[in-house]
Design an enzyme around this catalytic site. Sequence first.
Site, mmCIF file in Angstrom:
data_model
loop_
_atom_site.group_PDB
_atom_site.id
_atom_site.type_symbol
_atom_site.label_atom_id
_atom_site.label_comp_id
_atom_site.label_asym_id
_atom_site.label_seq_id
_atom_site.Cartn_x
_atom_site.Cartn_y
_atom_site.Cartn_z
ATOM 1 N N PRO A 1 28.469 113.079 -12.013
ATOM 2 C CA PRO A 1 27.705 112.769 -12.928
ATOM 3 C C PRO A 1 27.597 110.852 -13.009
ATOM 4 C CG PRO A 1 28.080 115.287 -13.241
ATOM 5 C CD PRO A 1 28.747 114.714 -12.193
ATOM 6 N N THR B 1 26.254 118.973 -15.855
ATOM 7 C CA THR B 1 27.146 120.135 -16.041
ATOM 8 C C THR B 1 28.832 120.460 -15.344
ATOM 9 O OG1 THR B 1 27.492 122.477 -15.508
ATOM 10 C CG2 THR B 1 26.398 121.683 -13.919
ATOM 11 N N ILE C 1 26.851 117.022 -11.046
ATOM 12 C CA ILE C 1 27.411 117.776 -11.090
ATOM 13 C C ILE C 1 28.706 117.517 -11.157
ATOM 14 C CG2 ILE C 1 27.620 121.014 -10.272
ATOM 15 C CD1 ILE C 1 25.316 121.875 -9.336
ATOM 16 N N CYS C 2 29.917 118.534 -12.396
ATOM 17 C CA CYS C 2 30.878 117.778 -11.687
ATOM 18 C C CYS C 2 31.423 117.044 -11.620
ATOM 19 C CB CYS C 2 31.566 119.106 -10.361
ATOM 20 S SG CYS C 2 33.420 119.140 -10.481
ATOM 21 N N ILE C 3 31.804 115.912 -10.926
ATOM 22 C CA ILE C 3 32.597 114.820 -10.983
ATOM 23 C C ILE C 3 31.470 113.065 -10.392
ATOM 24 C CG2 ILE C 3 32.908 115.049 -8.707
ATOM 25 C CD1 ILE C 3 34.859 112.707 -11.788
#
Length: 216
Positions: free
Chosen positions: A138, A189, A134-136
């Site tokens: 990935p 995401t 999630i967010c950074i």
Amino acid sequence: MKVAVVLSGCGVFDGAEIHESVLTMLALVRAGAEPEFLAPDIPQAHVVNHLTGQVAAGENRNVLVESARIARGKIKDIARANPEDYAAVFFPGGFGAAKNLSDFASKGADCQIQPDVLRFAKAIADAGKPACYICIAPAMLPFVYGRGVAVTIGTDTDTAAAVTAMGGQHINCPVKEFVVDTERKVVSTPAYMLAENIAEAATGIEAAVKATLALI
């Protein structure tokens, strides 16, 4: 159905993003899963005063200890966790994912992942179990799954370029949606990479959690 949620501290600027962590846990519990929190027992990269946004000089904190705030004390050192015990893993964002779980924030495409975190994430991947970043968070995916892994951090051009340089296949994605690499069983995401409020972050996270659990 026990799943792992890996935290990186407590607070958006130097640890796990609190909204994202809580929204992930809430979505998991509502879906009937049993989240168990993990974090590395290591010093934080630095401590940020969240009121001023400035680094708190001379202050030191521990990632596991700070993560325990979000977990209400029920948390394990990821180095002692057995990946075989979990059906899936979830990585909320926050700068801690890029400062503590990895050094992406300072080194970009030349970054490395904290060894205990990498061991756990790769064991989940090698076992063919699903994962949600999630967010950074990935940005870590190319190191876990190798070149060509489908990933999103939203639409930020510079971050997407760094992910691509590391071998990821970046896909632009709106805040309320998610990207799935079906071959590798990885969901990502944008959350607060794009979200302007907690409701927007919740929509994308809830959808991503549901998609990840469906891969189990």
